[in-house]
Design a protein around this motif. Structure first.
Motif, PDB file in Angstrom:
ATOM      1  N   GLN A  97       0.829  -1.228   0.000  1.00 59.15           N
ATOM      2  CA  GLN A  97       0.000   0.000   0.000  1.00 59.15           C
ATOM      3  C   GLN A  97       0.847   1.256   0.000  1.00 59.15           C
ATOM      4  N   LEU A  98       2.000   1.204   0.680  1.00 61.39           N
ATOM      5  CA  LEU A  98       2.885   2.379   0.686  1.00 61.39           C
ATOM      6  C   LEU A  98       3.428   2.646  -0.720  1.00 61.39           C
ATOM      7  N   VAL A  99       3.868   1.581  -1.397  1.00 62.23           N
ATOM      8  CA  VAL A  99       4.408   1.773  -2.758  1.00 62.23           C
ATOM      9  C   VAL A  99       3.281   2.237  -3.690  1.00 62.23           C
ATOM     10  N   LYS A 100       2.081   1.681  -3.506  1.00 64.21           N
ATOM     11  CA  LYS A 100       0.953   2.107  -4.357  1.00 64.21           C
ATOM     12  C   LYS A 100       0.603   3.576  -4.130  1.00 64.21           C
ATOM     13  N   ALA A 101       0.751   4.044  -2.904  1.00 66.34           N
ATOM     14  CA  ALA A 101       0.500   5.468  -2.626  1.00 66.34           C
ATOM     15  C   ALA A 101       1.499   6.326  -3.420  1.00 66.34           C
ATOM     16  N   CYS A 102       2.752   5.859  -3.484  1.00 63.64           N
ATOM     17  CA  CYS A 102       3.770   6.592  -4.276  1.00 63.64           C
ATOM     18  C   CYS A 102       3.408   6.550  -5.761  1.00 63.64           C
ATOM     19  N   ILE A 103       2.931   5.405  -6.228  1.00 60.61           N
ATOM     20  CA  ILE A 103       2.559   5.286  -7.649  1.00 60.61           C
ATOM     21  C   ILE A 103       1.416   6.260  -7.964  1.00 60.61           C
ATOM     22  N   ASN A 104       0.419   6.308  -7.100  1.00 64.28           N
ATOM     23  CA  ASN A 104      -0.725   7.213  -7.324  1.00 64.28           C
ATOM     24  C   ASN A 104      -0.278   8.671  -7.339  1.00 64.28           C
ATOM     25  N   GLU A 105       0.616   9.008  -6.427  1.00 64.77           N
ATOM     26  CA  GLU A 105       1.082  10.397  -6.393  1.00 64.77           C
ATOM     27  C   GLU A 105       1.918  10.704  -7.644  1.00 64.77           C
ATOM     28  N   ALA A 106       2.715   9.733  -8.071  1.00 62.87           N
ATOM     29  CA  ALA A 106       3.546   9.921  -9.276  1.00 62.87           C
ATOM     30  C   ALA A 106       2.644  10.168 -10.488  1.00 62.87           C
ATOM     31  N   GLU A 107       1.552   9.427 -10.538  1.00 62.80           N
ATOM     32  CA  GLU A 107       0.585   9.580 -11.634  1.00 62.80           C
ATOM     33  C   GLU A 107       0.011  11.006 -11.615  1.00 62.80           C
ATOM     34  N   ALA A 108      -0.420  11.436 -10.428  1.00 62.10           N
ATOM     35  CA  ALA A 108      -1.013  12.769 -10.293  1.00 62.10           C
ATOM     36  C   ALA A 108      -0.002  13.863 -10.639  1.00 62.10           C
ATOM     37  N   MET A 109       1.280  13.590 -10.431  1.00 60.53           N
ATOM     38  CA  MET A 109       2.316  14.598 -10.710  1.00 60.53           C
ATOM     39  C   MET A 109       2.837  14.525 -12.140  1.00 60.53           C
ATOM     40  N   GLU A 110       2.281  13.626 -12.930  1.00 62.50           N
ATOM     41  CA  GLU A 110       2.680  13.441 -14.334  1.00 62.50           C
ATOM     42  C   GLU A 110       4.132  12.987 -14.475  1.00 62.50           C
ATOM     43  N   ILE A 111       4.530  12.124 -13.573  1.00 62.52           N
ATOM     44  CA  ILE A 111       5.860  11.505 -13.665  1.00 62.52           C
ATOM     45  C   ILE A 111       5.756  10.336 -14.647  1.00 62.52           C
ATOM     46  N   ASP A 112       6.802  10.121 -15.458  1.00 62.13           N
ATOM     47  CA  ASP A 112       6.733   9.080 -16.483  1.00 62.13           C
ATOM     48  C   ASP A 112       7.174   7.707 -15.967  1.00 62.13           C
ATOM     49  N   LYS A 113       8.250   7.718 -15.153  1.00 65.29           N
ATOM     50  CA  LYS A 113       8.820   6.440 -14.722  1.00 65.29           C
ATOM     51  C   LYS A 113       9.228   6.495 -13.261  1.00 65.29           C
ATOM     52  N   LEU A 114       9.000   5.380 -12.598  1.00 63.06           N
ATOM     53  CA  LEU A 114       9.430   5.248 -11.203  1.00 63.06           C
ATOM     54  C   LEU A 114      10.511   4.190 -11.146  1.00 63.06           C
ATOM     55  N   PHE A 115      11.577   4.444 -10.403  1.00 62.29           N
ATOM     56  CA  PHE A 115      12.560   3.379 -10.221  1.00 62.29           C
ATOM     57  C   PHE A 115      12.831   3.198  -8.744  1.00 62.29           C
TER      58      PHE A 115
END
Ligand SMILES: CC(C)(COP(=O)(O)OP(=O)(O)OC[C@H]1O[C@@H](n2cnc3c(N)ncnc32)[C@H](O)[C@@H]1OP(=O)(O)O)[C@@H](O)C(=O)NCCC(=O)NCCS
Length: 166
Positions: A97-115
């Protein structure tokens, strides 16, 4: 009555508790120590999980910026870092759930890739959330800026790089 489990963005008063959560693993050589000033400075990156008044997990989304791609636009990269869940709370879905929270925020911030840079032991965990292993050589050099603080760098490095398109 069981204490409530709450997922939320961190605030200043969580900084010391975040440090303790990370320190428990840094002492075992699993994570890098994070000085308190650095946690304060990046407090807006952090999500935490609270059980009663205790922090039982944390994770940060740290924006790195645009990949350098000569002649064309590079992707905007961010890192999932400082992921830690207290041992007695493992296996309850909190890390996911913590990683998914980061993914959701990355999406909202228009980030292309997470590593993320992690140890072999955690590769299966990140793959379940949709990350894929990638050769570190394919990531920009600046992702290694923190490695100089690691006692294993460079000869004994045990990190694996994983990436996820957003
Ligand atoms: C990695 C970590 C955050 C996982 O937290 P968690 O709350 O236990 O994870 P979850 O409960 O969400 O696990 C989700 C799934 O991944 C599995 N999993 C968790 N950690 C795993 C690991 N290290 N290796 C393989 N699978 C793992 C779980 O069994 C679970 O599987 P299921 O969905 O089939 O039941 C936790 O083990 C931890 O704090 N480790 C020490 C610090 C660390 O290594 N941090 C990562 C630095 S990048």
């Amino acid at each position: 009555m069981k204490p409530k489990i709450i997922f939320r963005k961190a605030t200043i008063s969580d900084a010391v508790k975040i440090k303790k959560t990370i320190d428990a693993y840094a002492e075992e050589g699993i994570m890098l120590f994070r000085p308190l000033y650095e946690i304060y400075g990046s407090i807006r990156d952090f999500f935490i999980v609270e059980k009663g008044k205790k922090v039982i997990g944390c994770c940060a989304l740290h924006v790195l910026g645009e990949e350098y791609r000569p002649g064309r636009q590079g992707s905007i990269l961010a890192e999932v870092r400082s992921l830690a869940v207290l041992k007695k709370e493992h296996g309850k879905g909190i890390g996911t759930q913590l990683v998914k929270a980061c993914i959701n925020e990355a999406e909202a911030m228009e980030i292309d890739k997470l590593f993320t840079l992690t140890t072999k032991k955690n590769v299966a965990f990140f793959k379940k959330i949709g990350f894929k292993e990638i050769s570190t050589a394919k990531l920009p050099q600046k992702i290694w800026q923190e490695c100089i603080n690691c006692s294993r760098f460079p000869a004994d490095c045990n990190e694996v790089s994983l990436i996820k398109d957003i």
